[in-house]
Scaffold this motif. Structure first.
Motif, PDB file in Angstrom:
ATOM      1  N   GLY A   1       0.804  -1.217   0.000  1.00  0.00           N
ATOM      2  CA  GLY A   1       0.000   0.000   0.000  1.00  0.00           C
ATOM      3  C   GLY A   1       0.834   1.262   0.000  1.00  0.00           C
ATOM      4  O   GLY A   1       0.385   2.313  -0.480  1.00  0.00           O
ATOM      5  N   CYS A   2       2.059   1.160   0.525  1.00  0.00           N
ATOM      6  CA  CYS A   2       2.936   2.335   0.587  1.00  0.00           C
ATOM      7  C   CYS A   2       3.715   2.552  -0.706  1.00  0.00           C
ATOM      8  O   CYS A   2       4.148   3.672  -0.993  1.00  0.00           O
ATOM      9  N   LYS A   3       3.945   1.483  -1.455  1.00  0.00           N
ATOM     10  CA  LYS A   3       4.717   1.629  -2.696  1.00  0.00           C
ATOM     11  C   LYS A   3       4.010   2.569  -3.659  1.00  0.00           C
ATOM     12  O   LYS A   3       2.796   2.504  -3.845  1.00  0.00           O
ATOM     13  N   GLY A   4       4.796   3.470  -4.250  1.00  0.00           N
ATOM     14  CA  GLY A   4       4.234   4.462  -5.158  1.00  0.00           C
ATOM     15  C   GLY A   4       3.743   5.708  -4.452  1.00  0.00           C
ATOM     16  O   GLY A   4       3.402   6.702  -5.097  1.00  0.00           O
ATOM     17  N   LYS A   5       3.729   5.665  -3.116  1.00  0.00           N
ATOM     18  CA  LYS A   5       3.258   6.807  -2.328  1.00  0.00           C
ATOM     19  C   LYS A   5       4.453   7.592  -1.772  1.00  0.00           C
ATOM     20  O   LYS A   5       5.615   7.224  -1.933  1.00  0.00           O
ATOM     21  N   THR A   6       4.149   8.685  -1.102  1.00  0.00           N
ATOM     22  CA  THR A   6       5.194   9.481  -0.470  1.00  0.00           C
ATOM     23  C   THR A   6       5.749   8.749   0.747  1.00  0.00           C
ATOM     24  O   THR A   6       4.992   8.180   1.550  1.00  0.00           O
ATOM     25  N   LEU A   7       7.070   8.750   0.886  1.00  0.00           N
ATOM     26  CA  LEU A   7       7.751   8.082   1.990  1.00  0.00           C
ATOM     27  C   LEU A   7       8.729   9.065   2.621  1.00  0.00           C
ATOM     28  O   LEU A   7       9.710   9.468   1.987  1.00  0.00           O
ATOM     29  N   ALA A   8       8.483   9.448   3.852  1.00  0.00           N
ATOM     30  CA  ALA A   8       9.386  10.348   4.582  1.00  0.00           C
ATOM     31  C   ALA A   8      10.470   9.535   5.265  1.00  0.00           C
ATOM     32  O   ALA A   8      10.210   8.430   5.757  1.00  0.00           O
ATOM     33  N   SER A   9      11.690  10.059   5.298  1.00  0.00           N
ATOM     34  CA  SER A   9      12.760   9.380   6.030  1.00  0.00           C
ATOM     35  C   SER A   9      13.983  10.276   6.166  1.00  0.00           C
ATOM     36  O   SER A   9      14.333  11.023   5.248  1.00  0.00           O
ATOM     37  N   ASP A  10      14.627  10.174   7.328  1.00  0.00           N
ATOM     38  CA  ASP A  10      15.930  10.824   7.516  1.00  0.00           C
ATOM     39  C   ASP A  10      17.047   9.818   7.259  1.00  0.00           C
ATOM     40  O   ASP A  10      18.225  10.127   7.465  1.00  0.00           O
ATOM     41  N   HIS A  11      16.698   8.617   6.809  1.00  0.00           N
ATOM     42  CA  HIS A  11      17.693   7.586   6.490  1.00  0.00           C
ATOM     43  C   HIS A  11      17.937   7.469   4.987  1.00  0.00           C
ATOM     44  O   HIS A  11      18.784   6.676   4.567  1.00  0.00           O
ATOM     45  N   ALA A  12      17.235   8.235   4.199  1.00  0.00           N
ATOM     46  CA  ALA A  12      17.302   8.085   2.746  1.00  0.00           C
ATOM     47  C   ALA A  12      18.585   8.630   2.141  1.00  0.00           C
ATOM     48  O   ALA A  12      18.800   8.494   0.932  1.00  0.00           O
ATOM     49  N   ASP A  13      19.439   9.242   2.962  1.00  0.00           N
ATOM     50  CA  ASP A  13      20.709   9.759   2.441  1.00  0.00           C
ATOM     51  C   ASP A  13      21.707   8.637   2.162  1.00  0.00           C
ATOM     52  O   ASP A  13      22.760   8.870   1.551  1.00  0.00           O
ATOM     53  N   ASP A  14      21.400   7.425   2.612  1.00  0.00           N
ATOM     54  CA  ASP A  14      22.280   6.283   2.360  1.00  0.00           C
ATOM     55  C   ASP A  14      21.491   5.207   1.625  1.00  0.00           C
ATOM     56  O   ASP A  14      21.087   4.196   2.190  1.00  0.00           O
ATOM     57  N   ARG A  15      21.276   5.436   0.350  1.00  0.00           N
ATOM     58  CA  ARG A  15      20.419   4.543  -0.430  1.00  0.00           C
ATOM     59  C   ARG A  15      20.985   3.136  -0.529  1.00  0.00           C
ATOM     60  O   ARG A  15      20.248   2.157  -0.498  1.00  0.00           O
ATOM     61  N   LYS A  16      22.293   3.017  -0.663  1.00  0.00           N
ATOM     62  CA  LYS A  16      22.890   1.691  -0.796  1.00  0.00           C
ATOM     63  C   LYS A  16      22.611   0.848   0.441  1.00  0.00           C
ATOM     64  O   LYS A  16      22.230  -0.326   0.337  1.00  0.00           O
ATOM     65  N   PHE A  17      22.761   1.424   1.622  1.00  0.00           N
ATOM     66  CA  PHE A  17      22.521   0.696   2.862  1.00  0.00           C
ATOM     67  C   PHE A  17      21.051   0.299   2.989  1.00  0.00           C
ATOM     68  O   PHE A  17      20.726  -0.840   3.340  1.00  0.00           O
ATOM     69  N   ILE A  18      20.162   1.224   2.679  1.00  0.00           N
ATOM     70  CA  ILE A  18      18.731   0.917   2.781  1.00  0.00           C
ATOM     71  C   ILE A  18      18.325  -0.131   1.755  1.00  0.00           C
ATOM     72  O   ILE A  18      17.675  -1.132   2.088  1.00  0.00           O
ATOM     73  N   ASP A  19      18.704   0.075   0.509  1.00  0.00           N
ATOM     74  CA  ASP A  19      18.284  -0.830  -0.567  1.00  0.00           C
ATOM     75  C   ASP A  19      18.862  -2.228  -0.422  1.00  0.00           C
ATOM     76  O   ASP A  19      18.166  -3.228  -0.633  1.00  0.00           O
ATOM     77  N   LYS A  20      20.135  -2.330  -0.058  1.00  0.00           N
ATOM     78  CA  LYS A  20      20.811  -3.619  -0.063  1.00  0.00           C
ATOM     79  C   LYS A  20      20.753  -4.356   1.272  1.00  0.00           C
ATOM     80  O   LYS A  20      20.776  -5.591   1.310  1.00  0.00           O
ATOM     81  N   VAL A  21      20.720  -3.627   2.386  1.00  0.00           N
ATOM     82  CA  VAL A  21      20.784  -4.269   3.702  1.00  0.00           C
ATOM     83  C   VAL A  21      19.446  -4.213   4.431  1.00  0.00           C
ATOM     84  O   VAL A  21      18.893  -5.241   4.844  1.00  0.00           O
ATOM     85  N   VAL A  22      18.912  -3.017   4.602  1.00  0.00           N
ATOM     86  CA  VAL A  22      17.676  -2.855   5.379  1.00  0.00           C
ATOM     87  C   VAL A  22      16.488  -3.511   4.687  1.00  0.00           C
ATOM     88  O   VAL A  22      15.721  -4.258   5.306  1.00  0.00           O
ATOM     89  N   ALA A  23      16.322  -3.254   3.391  1.00  0.00           N
ATOM     90  CA  ALA A  23      15.121  -3.709   2.684  1.00  0.00           C
ATOM     91  C   ALA A  23      15.061  -5.216   2.498  1.00  0.00           C
ATOM     92  O   ALA A  23      13.974  -5.782   2.359  1.00  0.00           O
TER      93      ALA A  23
END
Length: 279
Positions: free
Chosen positions: A137-159
């Protein structure tokens, strides 16, 4: 800023800097001082706020390790860490997981321990929303985050393969509470937060209506590392002493600082996240 969040961050800085000894001003390389860098990204509070707790903890660690002189530097970004690494030739570091993954290969960092700090955040991440019931339901919607400055970490490890930040319309924020308020105030449909932020949600006006709709696997704690400049005997003794920092004379001091424990560890304890990050 809620008091519990602020104190947790102060405790983190104090606990991390506990491995510094008789001074708090980082010494220049080559003068015999054992330099320790502490890198905590996305924390709240400052090294100056943590100083009274640091002063109590450093005496314990200095006595255990017999360091004649040592110094520590508390940093909030890996960019600042790069400058310090080239300036002071540190022996050890205590780093948030993302900073370790980014800096480790370049600086040949060797895992020797872990640092557990109560309510420090970063062990588990959540996507939260008050309008949607699941990640889809969240995909395609607005997502707030102060962690988005490290996309590699979020995309590869967190997600963990469940999403990438490109799946959302990002609303980047600078402060942890600002992220929460974007969702409670309706400026963002969803938000990516860490466990410490989630714990604060109930204290934010409108927070009761916001729920976690996805959570990550639990990640390893902050990393204690040795730099190549650390002498083998000194490093061995320091690693062996980690589990003693919060025992005996240091027990009450650690409790006051909100520190759970230091313990010995190896690269194997971080193998899964290192592999995911490097893919």
């Amino acid at each position: 800023m809620p008091v519990s969040r602020r104190l947790a961050s102060i405790a983190l800085a104090a606990a991390c800097c506990a491995v510094t000894a008789t001074t708090t001003t980082t010494a220049m390389a080559g003068d015999g001082t054992v330099n320790v860098l502490v890198i905590k990204e996305h924390g709240v509070g400052s090294a100056a706020q943590a100083q009274p707790l640091i002063d109590k903890l450093i005496a314990v660690v200095a006595k255990q390790n017999g360091w004649a002189a040592s110094a520590g530097k508390y940093l909030t970004s890996r960019e600042a860490a790069e400058t310090q690494i080239h300036t002071v030739d540190p022996h050890y570091g205590i780093m948030s997981l993302a900073a370790f993954l980014a800096l480790g290969p370049k600086h040949k960092l060797d895992v020797i321990g872990q640092a557990e700090v109560a309510q420090a955040g970063g062990r588990e991440y959540h996507i939260i929303s008050k309008n949607h019931a699941d990640l889809a339901g969240c995909k395609g919607k607005t997502l707030a985050s102060d962690h988005a400055d490290d996309r590699k970490f979020i995309d590869k490890v967190v997600a963990g393969g469940k999403f990438t930040l490109a799946d959302f319309t990002l609303v980047e924020t600078k402060r942890p509470v600002q992220t929460l308020k974007k969702v409670t105030g309706g400026e963002a449909e969803c938000a990516l937060v860490d466990d410490a932020q989630l714990a604060e949600l109930a204290k934010i006006e409108g927070g009761a209506a916001v729920k976690s709709v996805w959570k990550s696997d639990k990640l390893p704690p902050m990393v204690v590392v040795a730099f190549p400049s650390a002498p083998a005997a000194e490093r061995k003794a320091f690693q062996a002493s980690l589990g003693k920092i919060c025992a005996g004379d240091g027990k009450a001091t650690c409790r006051e600082a909100g520190l759970s424990a230091f313990k010995s560890a190896s690269a194997a304890d971080y193998a899964s996240v290192t592999s995911a990050y490097d893919k």
